[in-house]
Motif scaffolding. Structure first.
Motif, PDB file in Angstrom:
ATOM      1  N   ARG A 106      -6.398   5.480  15.098  1.00 29.80           N
ATOM      2  CA  ARG A 106      -5.372   4.561  14.660  1.00 29.80           C
ATOM      3  C   ARG A 106      -5.417   4.717  12.700  1.00 29.80           C
ATOM      4  O   ARG A 106      -3.740   5.120  13.051  1.00 29.80           O
ATOM      5  CB  ARG A 106      -5.704   3.170  14.668  1.00 29.80           C
TER       6      ARG A 106
ATOM      7  N   THR B 125       5.497   1.752  13.572  1.00 29.74           N
ATOM      8  CA  THR B 125       5.734   0.713  14.822  1.00 29.74           C
ATOM      9  C   THR B 125       7.145   1.751  15.308  1.00 29.74           C
ATOM     10  O   THR B 125       6.439   1.592  16.860  1.00 29.74           O
ATOM     11  CB  THR B 125       6.176  -0.468  14.100  1.00 29.74           C
TER      12      THR B 125
ATOM     13  N   VAL C 130       1.803  -1.479  17.957  1.00 23.30           N
ATOM     14  CA  VAL C 130       0.841  -2.176  16.940  1.00 23.30           C
ATOM     15  C   VAL C 130       1.810  -2.706  15.950  1.00 23.30           C
ATOM     16  O   VAL C 130       3.114  -2.628  15.392  1.00 23.30           O
ATOM     17  CB  VAL C 130      -0.093  -1.461  16.478  1.00 23.30           C
ATOM     18  N   SER C 131       1.646  -4.308  16.112  1.00 27.30           N
ATOM     19  CA  SER C 131       2.715  -4.611  15.025  1.00 27.30           C
ATOM     20  C   SER C 131       2.921  -3.836  13.560  1.00 27.30           C
ATOM     21  O   SER C 131       1.449  -3.230  13.105  1.00 27.30           O
ATOM     22  CB  SER C 131       2.489  -6.240  15.278  1.00 27.30           C
TER      23      SER C 131
ATOM     24  N   THR D 262      -0.150  -5.483  11.692  1.00 31.58           N
ATOM     25  CA  THR D 262      -1.484  -4.504  12.136  1.00 31.58           C
ATOM     26  C   THR D 262      -1.386  -3.019  11.262  1.00 31.58           C
ATOM     27  O   THR D 262      -2.698  -2.960  10.438  1.00 31.58           O
ATOM     28  CB  THR D 262      -2.057  -4.187  13.589  1.00 31.58           C
TER      29      THR D 262
ATOM     30  N   ASN E 228      -2.297  -3.212   7.686  1.00 27.52           N
ATOM     31  CA  ASN E 228      -4.123  -3.397   6.440  1.00 27.52           C
ATOM     32  C   ASN E 228      -4.412  -1.849   6.977  1.00 27.52           C
ATOM     33  O   ASN E 228      -4.968  -2.074   6.065  1.00 27.52           O
ATOM     34  CB  ASN E 228      -4.229  -4.592   8.235  1.00 27.52           C
TER      35      ASN E 228
END
Length: 344
Positions: A4, A29, A36-37, A40, A43
């Motif tokens: 990811r 996204t 995934v949001s 996320t 981060n």
């Protein structure tokens, strides 16, 4: 990096190289392989920023790659494209004439390279290294003289220079006779490298005027102007296309200054000596143009003896399309090398 993190990093860099704009989490996204949001992704981007691979130019803006991030991307994640038929035709189209002037040929190669890449092209022409057949000095006036070099391959070069004061026709003949006696079969580089030693050995046979003339005449080929003249730059205007902000314009202005003032061009060739093939220098890694924060994609070309004699490259902002430009530069260097080898 896990899968990811690697994908987020790759997509940020690829988007930046394409658009030049910071990339936000919400944009990513819509393109990620897994759903995934945005939180996320934010981060993950924060982690990449902590590692020094991304940074945020403005508060609440998206991220762009750092120089370290671009280096990591180029070394490990860059997908190289194939040379397109159109790009191949642009480069090969410069080689269709039968003229023998290497300088004109390389000038056309530089123009085609800048046109194909939309950057500024740099072509370092080879020195003329054929053996010397004959050297002569011709007085043009009290403070001007001409040194004429005739090479074994028929190439002739003339340079005007300021001779030492008090030169006479006899001292010029003496200087020319001395050089012709020791120059047979030597290249200009070989002659220059050994001339001080030869003068010291034969000092008694040469009067002071003749020895000064020998040294000053050959020095005209070692002057700054020769090295600068070997660097052919085409497509400077292309660098202005992406300069939309004041800092971008300042960067391009600094680059123009570098290109105009650069004299230690041998460093350009040294950049290629770490091995065959294309090398990429990003930002401050590029010691020739580091102040402008530019990227340089450069490749050497070789003669029939597999000796590096020159180089071709493309310079532009760090936001270059590396995957497309690398194969173009590589192909151009190979083509120039083959052409010059055939002429030899």
């Amino acid at each position: 990096m896990n899968d990811r993190t690697r994908e987020v990093f790759r997509r940020v860099v690829e988007s930046y190289l394409e658009s030049g704009d910071p990339v936000g989490s919400r944009t990513l996204t819509r393109s990620m392989t897994e759903k995934v949001s945005a939180a996320t992704i934010r981060n993950v981007m924060q982690d990449l920023e902590y590692l020094g691979l991304l940074n945020s130019p403005h508060v609440s803006a998206g991220r762009i790659p750092t120089q370290l991030g671009l280096r990591m991307f180029v070394d490990g994640l860059l997908e190289m494209g194939d040379l397109t038929a159109d790009d191949r035709a642009k480069i090969e189209g410069t080689l269709g004439t039968k003229e023998n002037d290497v300088g004109s040929l390389l000038d056309r190669v530089g123009s085609a390279l800048s046109g194909a890449t939309s950057g500024a092209s740099l072509v370092l022409a080879p020195k003329h290294e054929a053996p010397i057949r004959h050297i002569d000095f011709v007085a043009l006036g009290p403070d001007r003289a001409l040194v004429v070099l005739v090479f074994a391959d028929g190439h002739v070069e003339n340079r005007v220079f300021a001779p030492p004061m008090g030169q006479t026709p006899s001292s010029m003949r003496e200087a020319a006779n001395f050089l012709n006696a020791i120059a047979a079969g030597k290249t200009l580089t070989e002659l220059r490298d050994g001339i001080a030693r030869e003068i010291a050995i034969h000092r008694r046979e040469l009067d002071d005027l003749a020895s000064q003339l020998v040294e000053s005449g050959l020095a005209t080929w070692a002057a700054e102007g020769e090295a600068h003249a070997r660097l052919i730059v085409r497509g400077r205007a292309n660098l202005l296309g992406d300069a939309t902000q004041a800092e971008d314009l300042e960067r391009v202005r600094q680059l123009f200054d570098d290109l105009e003032r650069k004299r230690d061009i041998v460093e350009f060739l040294e950049l290629t000596e770490g091995g065959q093939g294309v090398r990429i220098f990003i930002g401050s890694e590029n010691k020739l143009f580091s102040l402008s924060g530019s990227s340089l994609v450069v490749s050497p070309y070789m003669n029939a003896d597999r000796k590096i004699i020159g180089a071709v490259g493309v310079i532009g902002p760090t936001r270059l399309n590396y995957g497309r430009i690398v194969p173009i530069v590589d192909y151009t260097a190979q083509l120039v090398g083959r052409l010059l080898s055939d002429r030899e």
